[in-house]
Scaffold this motif. Structure first.
Motif, PDB file in Angstrom:
ATOM      1  N   GLU A  84      28.774 -29.963  54.321  1.00 23.36           N
ATOM      2  CA  GLU A  84      28.467 -28.861  53.404  1.00 23.36           C
ATOM      3  C   GLU A  84      29.562 -27.799  53.443  1.00 23.36           C
ATOM      4  O   GLU A  84      29.999 -27.299  52.401  1.00 23.36           O
ATOM      5  CB  GLU A  84      27.127 -28.226  53.747  1.00 23.36           C
ATOM      6  CG  GLU A  84      26.787 -27.047  52.836  1.00 23.36           C
ATOM      7  CD  GLU A  84      25.492 -26.361  53.199  1.00 23.36           C
ATOM      8  OE1 GLU A  84      25.404 -25.133  52.999  1.00 23.36           O
ATOM      9  OE2 GLU A  84      24.577 -27.042  53.681  1.00 23.36           O
ATOM     10  N   ALA A  85      30.010 -27.453  54.651  1.00 22.52           N
ATOM     11  CA  ALA A  85      31.066 -26.450  54.779  1.00 22.52           C
ATOM     12  C   ALA A  85      32.373 -26.946  54.171  1.00 22.52           C
ATOM     13  O   ALA A  85      33.055 -26.204  53.446  1.00 22.52           O
ATOM     14  CB  ALA A  85      31.270 -26.089  56.248  1.00 22.52           C
ATOM     15  N   ALA A  86      32.736 -28.200  54.445  1.00 22.03           N
ATOM     16  CA  ALA A  86      33.997 -28.738  53.928  1.00 22.03           C
ATOM     17  C   ALA A  86      33.980 -28.830  52.407  1.00 22.03           C
ATOM     18  O   ALA A  86      34.966 -28.486  51.737  1.00 22.03           O
ATOM     19  CB  ALA A  86      34.261 -30.113  54.542  1.00 22.03           C
ATOM     20  N   ILE A  87      32.867 -29.291  51.847  1.00 23.70           N
ATOM     21  CA  ILE A  87      32.743 -29.346  50.387  1.00 23.70           C
ATOM     22  C   ILE A  87      32.793 -27.934  49.815  1.00 23.70           C
ATOM     23  O   ILE A  87      33.429 -27.679  48.783  1.00 23.70           O
ATOM     24  CB  ILE A  87      31.435 -30.053  49.987  1.00 23.70           C
ATOM     25  CG1 ILE A  87      31.480 -31.526  50.400  1.00 23.70           C
ATOM     26  CG2 ILE A  87      31.190 -29.939  48.481  1.00 23.70           C
ATOM     27  CD1 ILE A  87      30.127 -32.215  50.356  1.00 23.70           C
ATOM     28  N   GLY A  88      32.130 -26.998  50.496  1.00 22.59           N
ATOM     29  CA  GLY A  88      32.160 -25.612  50.041  1.00 22.59           C
ATOM     30  C   GLY A  88      33.567 -25.053  49.979  1.00 22.59           C
ATOM     31  O   GLY A  88      33.941 -24.371  49.019  1.00 22.59           O
ATOM     32  N   ALA A 116      38.489 -23.608  46.790  1.00 21.44           N
ATOM     33  CA  ALA A 116      39.875 -23.835  46.370  1.00 21.44           C
ATOM     34  C   ALA A 116      39.966 -24.029  44.860  1.00 21.44           C
ATOM     35  O   ALA A 116      40.857 -23.477  44.195  1.00 21.44           O
ATOM     36  CB  ALA A 116      40.443 -25.052  47.100  1.00 21.44           C
ATOM     37  N   VAL A 117      39.041 -24.802  44.303  1.00 16.48           N
ATOM     38  CA  VAL A 117      39.041 -25.028  42.854  1.00 16.48           C
ATOM     39  C   VAL A 117      38.656 -23.749  42.112  1.00 16.48           C
ATOM     40  O   VAL A 117      39.303 -23.360  41.131  1.00 16.48           O
ATOM     41  CB  VAL A 117      38.081 -26.178  42.494  1.00 16.48           C
ATOM     42  CG1 VAL A 117      37.918 -26.294  40.980  1.00 16.48           C
ATOM     43  CG2 VAL A 117      38.597 -27.496  43.070  1.00 16.48           C
ATOM     44  N   ALA A 118      37.607 -23.082  42.584  1.00 17.14           N
ATOM     45  CA  ALA A 118      37.175 -21.842  41.938  1.00 17.14           C
ATOM     46  C   ALA A 118      38.275 -20.791  41.978  1.00 17.14           C
ATOM     47  O   ALA A 118      38.485 -20.055  41.006  1.00 17.14           O
ATOM     48  CB  ALA A 118      35.912 -21.310  42.616  1.00 17.14           C
ATOM     49  N   GLY A 119      39.001 -20.720  43.100  1.00 14.62           N
ATOM     50  CA  GLY A 119      40.091 -19.756  43.205  1.00 14.62           C
ATOM     51  C   GLY A 119      41.175 -20.006  42.179  1.00 14.62           C
ATOM     52  O   GLY A 119      41.716 -19.060  41.587  1.00 14.62           O
ATOM     53  N   SER A 172      31.555 -16.495  51.841  1.00  9.95           N
ATOM     54  CA  SER A 172      32.247 -15.210  51.929  1.00  9.95           C
ATOM     55  C   SER A 172      33.641 -15.302  51.330  1.00  9.95           C
ATOM     56  O   SER A 172      34.119 -14.353  50.694  1.00  9.95           O
ATOM     57  CB  SER A 172      32.317 -14.740  53.381  1.00  9.95           C
ATOM     58  OG  SER A 172      33.064 -15.638  54.183  1.00  9.95           O
ATOM     59  N   ARG A 173      34.319 -16.440  51.505  1.00  8.18           N
ATOM     60  CA  ARG A 173      35.634 -16.618  50.888  1.00  8.18           C
ATOM     61  C   ARG A 173      35.522 -16.548  49.373  1.00  8.18           C
ATOM     62  O   ARG A 173      36.339 -15.901  48.704  1.00  8.18           O
ATOM     63  CB  ARG A 173      36.236 -17.963  51.294  1.00  8.18           C
ATOM     64  CG  ARG A 173      36.791 -18.028  52.705  1.00  8.18           C
ATOM     65  CD  ARG A 173      37.450 -19.380  52.944  1.00  8.18           C
ATOM     66  NE  ARG A 173      38.507 -19.622  51.979  1.00  8.18           N
ATOM     67  CZ  ARG A 173      38.843 -20.824  51.517  1.00  8.18           C
ATOM     68  NH1 ARG A 173      38.171 -21.901  51.906  1.00  8.18           N
ATOM     69  NH2 ARG A 173      39.833 -20.961  50.655  1.00  8.18           N
ATOM     70  N   PHE A 174      34.508 -17.211  48.816  1.00  6.76           N
ATOM     71  CA  PHE A 174      34.347 -17.205  47.366  1.00  6.76           C
ATOM     72  C   PHE A 174      34.061 -15.797  46.849  1.00  6.76           C
ATOM     73  O   PHE A 174      34.629 -15.371  45.833  1.00  6.76           O
ATOM     74  CB  PHE A 174      33.224 -18.153  46.947  1.00  6.76           C
ATOM     75  CG  PHE A 174      32.874 -18.043  45.489  1.00  6.76           C
ATOM     76  CD1 PHE A 174      33.767 -18.466  44.518  1.00  6.76           C
ATOM     77  CD2 PHE A 174      31.669 -17.489  45.090  1.00  6.76           C
ATOM     78  CE1 PHE A 174      33.459 -18.346  43.163  1.00  6.76           C
ATOM     79  CE2 PHE A 174      31.356 -17.364  43.745  1.00  6.76           C
ATOM     80  CZ  PHE A 174      32.252 -17.798  42.783  1.00  6.76           C
TER      81      PHE A 174
END
Length: 262
Positions: A16-20, A25-28, A172-174
């Motif tokens: 879940e964390a890795a997919i997140g 990365a894509v959203a950014g 939090s990154r997103f």
């Protein structure tokens, strides 16, 4: 038995964390291109039997604001990007109440299971030009459902390592990326050349609602600059509402702050 279940749960959590982080990365990349990404999701239960009906297991998604979906793909449609841990990326667009499943409406990108975020952004650009014929309706298969989750985890790890913030949660990154993108849009809008003074009819309650949202941003935004921008913009609008049109050039704290951010 308990040890085996604990190990399986750790794998679900790690996936879940890795997919997140891959979704981040894509959203950014999409946010950098000015697209209004509203949320991301991640699902790491590689052993979930309910996914068998779709020939899938883990997945993630990147979703957009309602206004963007309506403008780009038409009103009354649910649309977005889905990453399937078996088949890679697809774009889906489903009319509300049409009775079609996401998989039935999918246009598949192809190009591998974990393509670079730039390629996903290019795919969405193609979709915006022609949503009906971009990609393919033939679904690719790159791995078997439920199979070898550790290899998939290793494959996804690069999107966390490249971020330079492996200790941060993907949520939090997103949120930080999204507020940064919003801040850039606000600064560009406030400092644009040749701006006209517009007349907007607002009920007093609507103005108070808008100011209330700005106050919420002031308290909730994770970055100091965004909070300060919201505070100043709220102040400017409140004072102009009190003092009238002639105070336009007097109450301009947000514009001054935006010019400092350029």
């Amino acid at each position: 038995m308990v040890y085996k279940e604990n190990r399986a749960q750790r794998m679900r959590d790690d996936l879940e964390a890795a997919i997140g982080h891959y979704m981040v990365a894509v959203a950014g990349r999409l946010l950098d291109e000015g697209l209004p990404v509203s949320s991301i999701s991640s699902y790491g239960a590689y052993d979930d039997p309910t996914q068998d009906a779709f020939g899938a297991d883990v997945e993630g998604s990147v979703e957009f604001t309602h206004a963007f979906r309506r403008k780009a793909f038409g009103a009354g449609r649910d649309a977005g990007l889905l990453w399937c841990g078996v088949s890679g990326w697809c774009f889906f667009c489903m009319p509300e109440g049409a009775g079609r499943t996401l998989m039935e409406s999918a246009r598949w990108m192809g190009g591998g299971l974990t393509p670079d975020p730039g390629r996903v952004a290019a795919f969405l650009s193609e979709v915006q030009l022609d949503a009906e014929f971009s990609g393919s309706d033939e679904r690719p298969f790159y791995r078997a459902p439920h199979g070898d989750p550790r290899s998939l985890l290793q494959r996804l790890a690069v999107f966390d390592a490249d971020s330079g913030s492996a200790e941060s949660s993907y949520d939090s990154r997103f949120e930080c990326l999204r507020i940064d993108a919003c801040q850039r849009r606000v600064v560009r809008a406030l400092t644009a050349e040749k701006q006209e003074v517009v007349e907007v009819a607002l009920r007093s309650g609507e103005l108070q609602a808008l100011l209330g949202f700005l106050e919420y941003v002031e308290g909730a935004a994770p970055q100091d600059d965004a909070r300060e921008m919201a505070r100043r913009l709220c102040s400017d609008l409140s004072l102009r509402a009190r003092d009238g049109r002639e105070s336009l050039d007097e109450h301009r704290e947000a514009l001054t702050f935006a010019e400092e951010q350029r």
